[in-house]
Design a protein around this motif. Structure first.
Motif, mmCIF file in Angstrom:
data_model
loop_
_atom_site.group_PDB
_atom_site.id
_atom_site.type_symbol
_atom_site.label_atom_id
_atom_site.label_comp_id
_atom_site.label_asym_id
_atom_site.label_seq_id
_atom_site.Cartn_x
_atom_site.Cartn_y
_atom_site.Cartn_z
ATOM 1 N N UNK A 177 27.533 21.352 18.899
ATOM 2 C CA UNK A 177 27.386 22.630 19.703
ATOM 3 C C UNK A 177 26.422 23.406 19.075
ATOM 4 N N UNK A 178 25.686 23.858 20.071
ATOM 5 C CA UNK A 178 24.254 24.368 19.706
ATOM 6 C C UNK A 178 23.992 25.892 20.491
ATOM 7 N N UNK A 179 23.034 26.355 20.000
ATOM 8 C CA UNK A 179 22.570 27.573 20.735
ATOM 9 C C UNK A 179 21.254 27.337 21.374
ATOM 10 N N UNK A 180 21.112 27.590 22.650
ATOM 11 C CA UNK A 180 19.752 27.214 23.434
ATOM 12 C C UNK A 180 18.823 28.649 23.473
ATOM 13 N N UNK A 181 17.698 28.430 23.541
ATOM 14 C CA UNK A 181 16.818 29.732 23.855
ATOM 15 C C UNK A 181 16.841 30.368 25.055
ATOM 16 N N UNK A 182 16.013 31.245 25.437
ATOM 17 C CA UNK A 182 15.916 31.663 26.880
ATOM 18 C C UNK A 182 14.742 31.727 27.592
ATOM 19 N N UNK A 183 13.818 30.726 27.338
ATOM 20 C CA UNK A 183 12.365 30.362 27.755
ATOM 21 C C UNK A 183 12.790 28.734 28.508
ATOM 22 N N UNK A 184 12.794 28.973 29.958
ATOM 23 C CA UNK A 184 12.836 27.535 30.739
ATOM 24 C C UNK A 184 11.638 26.917 30.638
ATOM 25 N N UNK A 185 10.264 27.539 30.247
ATOM 26 C CA UNK A 185 9.391 26.672 30.272
ATOM 27 C C UNK A 185 9.049 26.156 28.819
ATOM 28 N N UNK A 186 9.692 26.550 28.016
ATOM 29 C CA UNK A 186 9.531 25.959 26.761
ATOM 30 C C UNK A 186 10.932 25.672 26.088
ATOM 31 N N UNK A 187 11.828 25.076 26.840
ATOM 32 C CA UNK A 187 13.399 24.526 26.178
ATOM 33 C C UNK A 187 13.651 24.216 24.788
ATOM 34 N N UNK A 188 14.189 24.949 24.016
ATOM 35 C CA UNK A 188 14.607 24.589 22.741
ATOM 36 C C UNK A 188 15.751 24.553 22.188
ATOM 37 N N UNK A 189 16.240 24.047 21.175
ATOM 38 C CA UNK A 189 17.637 24.276 20.481
ATOM 39 C C UNK A 189 17.313 25.058 19.202
ATOM 40 N N UNK A 190 18.042 26.206 19.376
ATOM 41 C CA UNK A 190 17.589 27.302 18.195
ATOM 42 C C UNK A 190 18.462 26.949 17.137
ATOM 43 N N UNK A 191 19.786 26.739 17.359
ATOM 44 C CA UNK A 191 20.826 26.467 16.179
ATOM 45 C C UNK A 191 21.720 25.576 16.370
ATOM 46 N N UNK A 192 22.222 24.960 15.214
ATOM 47 C CA UNK A 192 23.345 23.853 15.335
ATOM 48 C C UNK A 192 24.365 24.677 14.918
ATOM 49 N N UNK A 193 25.546 24.628 15.574
ATOM 50 C CA UNK A 193 26.792 25.250 14.754
ATOM 51 C C UNK A 193 27.415 24.158 14.195
ATOM 52 N N UNK A 194 27.631 22.995 14.731
ATOM 53 C CA UNK A 194 28.677 21.983 14.243
ATOM 54 C C UNK A 194 28.570 20.947 15.200
ATOM 55 N N UNK A 195 28.758 19.849 14.528
ATOM 56 C CA UNK A 195 28.795 18.207 14.963
ATOM 57 C C UNK A 195 30.111 18.051 15.492
#
Length: 197
Positions: A177-195
């Motif tokens: 379970x992760x949090x994604x960013x808001x930039x479609x030109x540079x997609x990133x995983x910002x935070x991992x909540x749990x596996x």
């Protein structure tokens, strides 16, 4: 190899390298002057694919100590040199003796949809994902993941895409379970909540 007269008996040696890749001829100056200074990332912060190969190309051109022009030629033409290069490239790609430049860990994709860049919107959402491939991009110091959305409530459920992160401990074949960013030109995983087990 060309000899261009400058003044009386003074000449500049110019090597003309031919390629059927417009991507290479169109980006050689970006690689020399921009990407190499920007930790091998583009203007949006997205890592450059094959940065190690770009770096090696620039290094080899620099070692020649002369002017090198990259010239685009049409692929699969009847030119004998072009055919020889194609044949050599295909043989090299099939070779099992060379280790891969970048090791990529791969697991089976569960969705039937094709992996498509930009198919998952970057809305800053929290989402459950399954990692299909993991690859560490050494020059940009980021990890590249191919992933699929497994959150059934998400409008992107079943979509597969690529994403980057400076969080390097996601593993291929695992779910998170992760949090994604808001930039479609540079997609990133910002935070991992749990596996997810």
């Amino acid at each position: 190899k060309l000899y261009i007269p400058i003044y009386r008996k003074l000449y500049i040696v110019v090597y003309r390298l031919q390629t059927d890749s417009q991507y290479i001829t169109g980006n050689i100056n970006n690689a020399k002057y921009i990407w190499s200074k920007n930790q091998w990332k583009n203007k949006f912060g997205r890592p450059i694919e094959n940065a190690i190969l770009w770096k090696e190309l620039i290094h080899q051109i620099g070692k020649m100590h002369c002017k090198v022009d990259l010239i685009w030629v049409k692929a699969h033409c009847k030119d004998i040199d072009n055919k020889a290069v194609d044949k050599s490239a295909k043989a090299s790609a099939k070779s099992i003796l060379d280790s891969p430049i970048i090791p990529i860990k791969v697991r089976r994709k569960k969705t039937t949809q094709l992996t498509k860049r930009g198919s998952i919107g970057m809305d800053g959402q929290m989402v459950s994902i399954h990692i299909i491939t993991e690859e560490y991009m050494r020059l940009s110091k980021l990890s590249k993941y191919r992933y699929e959305v497994i959150s059934k409530r998400s409008r992107y459920f079943g979509c597969a895409d690529f994403i980057y992160s400076d969080l390097h401990h996601l593993k291929a074949g695992h779910k998170y379970v992760v949090r994604l960013n808001k930039d479609s030109k540079n997609p990133r995983i910002l935070k991992i909540f749990k596996e997810i087990s």
